[in-house]
Write a protein that holds these residues in place. Structure first.
Motif, PDB file in Angstrom:
ATOM      1  N   VAL A 112       0.846  -1.209   0.000  1.00 36.71           N
ATOM      2  CA  VAL A 112       0.000   0.000   0.000  1.00 36.71           C
ATOM      3  C   VAL A 112       0.875   1.250   0.000  1.00 36.71           C
ATOM      4  O   VAL A 112       0.605   2.215  -0.727  1.00 36.71           O
ATOM      5  CB  VAL A 112      -0.949  -0.012   1.222  1.00 36.71           C
ATOM      6  N   MET A 113       1.941   1.218   0.828  1.00 37.68           N
ATOM      7  CA  MET A 113       2.851   2.364   0.883  1.00 37.68           C
ATOM      8  C   MET A 113       3.456   2.635  -0.487  1.00 37.68           C
ATOM      9  O   MET A 113       3.546   3.779  -0.939  1.00 37.68           O
ATOM     10  CB  MET A 113       3.955   2.082   1.899  1.00 37.68           C
ATOM     11  N   SER A 114       3.862   1.562  -1.182  1.00 44.60           N
ATOM     12  CA  SER A 114       4.459   1.713  -2.503  1.00 44.60           C
ATOM     13  C   SER A 114       3.449   2.234  -3.513  1.00 44.60           C
ATOM     14  O   SER A 114       3.756   3.114  -4.319  1.00 44.60           O
ATOM     15  CB  SER A 114       5.022   0.371  -2.966  1.00 44.60           C
ATOM     16  N   SER A 115       2.217   1.681  -3.481  1.00 48.31           N
ATOM     17  CA  SER A 115       1.190   2.084  -4.453  1.00 48.31           C
ATOM     18  C   SER A 115       0.738   3.515  -4.221  1.00 48.31           C
ATOM     19  O   SER A 115       0.446   4.247  -5.177  1.00 48.31           O
ATOM     20  CB  SER A 115      -0.006   1.132  -4.371  1.00 48.31           C
ATOM     21  N   VAL A 116       0.711   3.932  -2.949  1.00 48.03           N
ATOM     22  CA  VAL A 116       0.312   5.316  -2.644  1.00 48.03           C
ATOM     23  C   VAL A 116       1.318   6.292  -3.225  1.00 48.03           C
ATOM     24  O   VAL A 116       0.956   7.293  -3.845  1.00 48.03           O
ATOM     25  CB  VAL A 116       0.172   5.513  -1.113  1.00 48.03           C
ATOM     26  N   GLU A 117       2.604   5.951  -3.058  1.00 50.49           N
ATOM     27  CA  GLU A 117       3.641   6.849  -3.550  1.00 50.49           C
ATOM     28  C   GLU A 117       3.729   6.853  -5.065  1.00 50.49           C
ATOM     29  O   GLU A 117       3.949   7.875  -5.690  1.00 50.49           O
ATOM     30  CB  GLU A 117       4.990   6.463  -2.951  1.00 50.49           C
ATOM     31  N   GLU A 118       3.531   5.642  -5.677  1.00 51.80           N
ATOM     32  CA  GLU A 118       3.709   5.533  -7.130  1.00 51.80           C
ATOM     33  C   GLU A 118       2.450   5.931  -7.890  1.00 51.80           C
ATOM     34  O   GLU A 118       2.508   6.680  -8.866  1.00 51.80           O
ATOM     35  CB  GLU A 118       4.098   4.096  -7.505  1.00 51.80           C
ATOM     36  N   GLU A 119       1.292   5.417  -7.441  1.00 55.88           N
ATOM     37  CA  GLU A 119       0.062   5.591  -8.223  1.00 55.88           C
ATOM     38  C   GLU A 119      -0.717   6.839  -7.800  1.00 55.88           C
ATOM     39  O   GLU A 119      -1.216   7.588  -8.631  1.00 55.88           O
ATOM     40  CB  GLU A 119      -0.820   4.348  -8.060  1.00 55.88           C
ATOM     41  N   ALA A 120      -0.809   7.057  -6.490  1.00 56.01           N
ATOM     42  CA  ALA A 120      -1.596   8.220  -6.033  1.00 56.01           C
ATOM     43  C   ALA A 120      -0.790   9.517  -6.108  1.00 56.01           C
ATOM     44  O   ALA A 120      -1.347  10.608  -6.036  1.00 56.01           O
ATOM     45  CB  ALA A 120      -2.069   7.983  -4.602  1.00 56.01           C
ATOM     46  N   GLY A 121       0.541   9.354  -6.194  1.00 56.22           N
ATOM     47  CA  GLY A 121       1.384  10.545  -6.285  1.00 56.22           C
ATOM     48  C   GLY A 121       1.481  11.322  -4.984  1.00 56.22           C
ATOM     49  O   GLY A 121       1.752  12.523  -4.996  1.00 56.22           O
ATOM     50  N   MET A 122       1.231  10.679  -3.902  1.00 54.77           N
ATOM     51  CA  MET A 122       1.289  11.315  -2.582  1.00 54.77           C
ATOM     52  C   MET A 122       2.533  10.813  -1.857  1.00 54.77           C
ATOM     53  O   MET A 122       2.885   9.656  -1.972  1.00 54.77           O
ATOM     54  CB  MET A 122       0.038  10.969  -1.759  1.00 54.77           C
ATOM     55  N   ASP A 123       3.158  11.714  -1.096  1.00 58.53           N
ATOM     56  CA  ASP A 123       4.267  11.259  -0.280  1.00 58.53           C
ATOM     57  C   ASP A 123       3.777  10.972   1.124  1.00 58.53           C
ATOM     58  O   ASP A 123       2.659  11.349   1.515  1.00 58.53           O
ATOM     59  CB  ASP A 123       5.414  12.272  -0.280  1.00 58.53           C
ATOM     60  N   MET A 124       4.608  10.311   1.904  1.00 58.63           N
ATOM     61  CA  MET A 124       4.201   9.874   3.224  1.00 58.63           C
ATOM     62  C   MET A 124       4.002  11.046   4.181  1.00 58.63           C
ATOM     63  O   MET A 124       3.178  10.969   5.103  1.00 58.63           O
ATOM     64  CB  MET A 124       5.253   8.912   3.792  1.00 58.63           C
ATOM     65  N   ASP A 125       4.698  12.158   3.947  1.00 54.87           N
ATOM     66  CA  ASP A 125       4.509  13.326   4.815  1.00 54.87           C
ATOM     67  C   ASP A 125       3.090  13.844   4.704  1.00 54.87           C
ATOM     68  O   ASP A 125       2.465  14.247   5.703  1.00 54.87           O
ATOM     69  CB  ASP A 125       5.509  14.427   4.432  1.00 54.87           C
ATOM     70  N   THR A 126       2.546  13.835   3.481  1.00 54.25           N
ATOM     71  CA  THR A 126       1.169  14.288   3.255  1.00 54.25           C
ATOM     72  C   THR A 126       0.186  13.384   3.979  1.00 54.25           C
ATOM     73  O   THR A 126      -0.777  13.858   4.610  1.00 54.25           O
ATOM     74  CB  THR A 126       0.861  14.306   1.752  1.00 54.25           C
ATOM     75  N   ILE A 127       0.403  12.068   3.870  1.00 52.57           N
ATOM     76  CA  ILE A 127      -0.494  11.109   4.520  1.00 52.57           C
ATOM     77  C   ILE A 127      -0.455  11.292   6.033  1.00 52.57           C
ATOM     78  O   ILE A 127      -1.487  11.267   6.706  1.00 52.57           O
ATOM     79  CB  ILE A 127      -0.111   9.678   4.130  1.00 52.57           C
TER      80      ILE A 127
END
Length: 715
Positions: A112-127
């Motif tokens: 999920v972490m990988s897909s969020v960064e790659e597909e959603a274009g969001m970084d973990m700081d935003t989440i």
């Protein structure tokens, strides 16, 4: 097979050691395919990365993963790691099952972490910011994880692991690890384990083979010993029941068959179920869904083996009988070769041997042809299994729910299982014949000898044995015969006197003599020595009182001295004295080595007369209380006969002498002559008395002696 295993009772400890070694061998054998699978799947495809749980990760990565974990799972993961000097998290767990648990917890969060960064274009700081502001909740994240797993369906576990391993690889690269060295390290480590397993497996196999050889050789030795002792204890009737040729076959060929199969049983038949069961367990653990292929293969193998065994078993039984017959014919031809040549019957005997040989060949050809079908059929089944596994396995690889290494391991495990059945099949080729051989051996061992020692022997009933032999109304009938061979025989053979038995051929003279050493037991009446029934004495004690010289002189391979001193514990002086009495000294002294001259098997290197004289010397050297001569002077010339009997009368005056004779000249001066006709005693007395009173004796005398000899007797 039960009979064959029964012979291993004495070697229980050795068998247990063999089984333990085979378990070690099987463990190593079954471990190798898994290592091969790991090299393909982990070493090559995954770059040597074995677990989803990173061995080391940055603090930032740990915090990011914890976003996608519940509080409980977060605590579990953090407990599995500890911070090092660089501030990174290092995995502290060592047990595989503990690491696998962390793998399960981190797989989906990494995906999920990988897909969020790659597909959603969001970084973990935003989440993280969204979580802190309350715009995003943990429940929404967990719902997203469930949706991802549901979307992946049956392939979820494989895809999650593969994606998570890519994240781990990126993490290692971010830490500055050389992934090439990391991969090589894993390959060398795993390859080293494979080499170690192979060495241990080889050592276990060698030791198991050595112990199996030791046990089987011991079984062969013990069986030969038991059979020999049993055969030696047989009376003439048991020997005739089996035949000499059959007993030789059973003591050699049959025991050799059992010995060969014992090695196969300990090495293959015991190993087969271990490797088969282990293979099934390993196959079940691969979760390929192709277990039905093994079931079909095993069923086909069992069906084929059962069919072939049912066809060949009767033929294997027949084969052993034909081996007996071939041995019998060979023995008859070889022992009677001089007679065959004299009557020009070589061609006839060659045809007889060829017939027995051809019958055996036909049976062996039939069994060999049937059994030769087994290996090609087994190979066909194995190849079909391989094709089926590759066919269905490739579909699994294509769909993503099966890895190439797992498919290769499954093929190897399946081959091991099939090979286990194939090993049993190979042994099954030998088992029927060995089973027949074991039955034939048991038949000998379980045969009860008719002539046994008494429970309470009277060996010590006499302080000093004189040697008086008394026949008290003795009758005897051969086993299976309708009439008595001899009947109602009564006479006494006293010490210091000679009792002679004469009569026409087949009247029972030798039969009567053979009753004294208990080669047969009387049917009615009794025979006593010094008043003791010979059946109340041990056979050893009875025969220690007797000096027996058979009708056909029998010598054993060795020397002249060893044959004369055959009774054991005979001094050199006794041997020489016995040879002098038996008139053998003359021809012995002519030989270069004298008493140490070699005697061939059966005494084939001495003449008939010399053989008889050595047989007589052997009996004299024993110094018995009763001498039994079964027509033992027939091969001697008249002069030697007279001198020998005179020497006998002088030197053994205290022993009872019983002589079976065809020639009246041999027994002319006997103290008592028993005349037999058709098994009945028709006369008893001295020569002069019988010439007056016994018509049968008169007829024998007239046929052998001249008128002058009849009137005046022989000087």
């Amino acid at each position: 097979m039960g009979k064959i295993f029964k012979y291993l009772k004495k070697y229980k400890a050795v068998v247990v050691c063999i089984i333990l070694l085979l378990i070690v061998q099987a463990y190593c054998d079954l471990s190798l395919p898994q290592y091969m699978s790991d090299i393909v799947d982990i070493g090559i495809q995954q770059g040597g990365i074995e677990h989803v749980a990173p061995e080391e990760m940055r603090e930032e990565t740990m915090e990011n993963l914890c976003v996608f974990l519940s509080d409980e799972d977060e605590k579990t993961v953090k407990d599995a790691y500890s911070k090092n000097e660089q501030g990174n998290y290092e995995l502290t767990l060592k047990k595989k099952e503990d690491i696998d648990k962390i793998d399960e917890l981190l797989g989906v969060p990494m995906l999920v972490m990988s897909s969020v960064e790659e597909e959603a274009g969001m970084d973990m700081d935003t989440i993280k910011a969204l979580l802190e502001s309350g715009q995003l909740t943990k429940e929404q994240i967990f719902q997203q994880e469930d949706a991802v797993e549901e979307q992946l369906g049956d392939m979820s576990e494989t895809i999650i692991n593969q994606k998570a391993l890519l994240v781990v690889k990126e993490e290692y690269e971010a830490l500055g690890w050389d992934m090439g060295d990391y991969q090589n390290s894993y390959m060398l480590r795993t390859g080293g384990k494979m080499i170690a397993m192979a060495v241990v497996m080889m050592a276990a196999a060698i030791l198991a083979g050595m112990l199996a050889s030791y046990a089987s050789a011991g079984v062969g030795r013990d069986l030969r010993d038991k059979v020999f002792k049993k055969v030696v204890s047989f009376s003439n009737s048991e020997i005739e029941q089996f035949s000499t040729a059959s007993l030789i076959t059973r003591s050699t060929n049959d025991i050799q068959q059992i010995q060969m199969v014992e090695v196969m049983l300990l090495r293959l038949v015991v190993y087969a179920p271990i490797i088969g069961i282990g293979g099934v367990i390993k196959v079940a653990s691969t979760k390929t869904g192709m277990g039905w292929i093994i079931g079909v293969a095993v069923g086909a193998i069992i069906l084929i083996v059962g069919l072939l065994m049912s066809v060949t078993m009767p033929k294997f039984k027949k084969m052993q009988t034909l081996v007996d017959r071939l041995n019998l014919v060979s023995r008859e031809i070889l022992t009677g070769v001089s007679v065959i040549r004299a009557f020009s019957r070589e061609k006839f005997e060659e045809k007889r041997f060829a017939g027995a040989n051809k019958d055996l060949m036909k049976t062996q050809l039939f069994t060999s042809r049937v059994m030769s079908m087994m290996m090609p059929v087994m190979m066909l089944i194995m190849n079909c299994i391989t094709v089926a596994i590759v066919w269905f396995g490739s579909k699994g690889v294509d769909l993503g729910n099966l890895q190439v290494g797992d498919m290769m391991a499954f093929i190897t495990y399946t081959m091991l299982i099939v090979m286990a059945f194939l090993m049993i099949t190979m042994v099954s080729i030998m088992l029927p014949r060995a089973g027949v051989a074991a039955g034939r051996i048991d038949e000998v061992l379980n045969t009860q000898a008719e002539i046994l020692d008494p429970e309470q022997p009277q060996d010590d009933s006499k302080a000093q044995w004189r040697g008086e032999v008394v026949f008290d109304d003795v009758s005897f009938q051969y086993p299976g015969a309708d009439e008595n061979a001899i009947e109602h025989i009564s006479f006494a053979a006293e010490p210091g006197k000679t009792t002679a038995i004469i009569g026409s051929t087949g009247c029972g003279k030798s039969t009567l003599l053979n009753l004294i050493p208990r080669f047969y037991d009387v049917t009615e009446g009794k025979i006593t020595i010094d008043g003791v029934d010979i059946r109340d004495m041990t056979q050893k004690k009875l025969r220690s009182l007797l000096g027996y010289v058979p009708q056909k002189g029998v010598l054993f391979s060795g020397t002249i001295a060893s044959n004369i001193g055959f009774a054991g514990d005979v001094s050199e002086e006794k041997i020489q004295e016995a040879a002098q009495i038996a008139q053998a000294e003359e021809f012995i002294s002519e030989k270069e080595e004298g008493y140490q001259s070699p005697i061939a098997q059966g005494g084939t290197n001495v003449s008939g007369g010399q053989k008889q004289r050595l047989s007589i010397a052997r009996a004299i050297a024993k110094n018995p209380k009763v001498f039994l001569f079964d027509d033992s002077f027939s091969a001697l010339d008249y002069k030697t006969d007279v001198v020998l009997r005179k020497a006998l009368n002088e030197k053994i005056s205290d022993a009872a002498v019983i002589i079976v004779a065809q020639r009246i000249s041999t027994i002319l001066h006997a103290d008592q002559i028993i005349v037999l006709e058709e098994g009945k005693m028709v006369g008893k007395g001295t020569h002069e008395e019988l010439m007056r009173s016994c018509e049968t004796y008169q007829e024998i005398a007239k046929s052998q002696l001249s008128e002058k000899e009849l009137e005046g007797g022989l000087a």
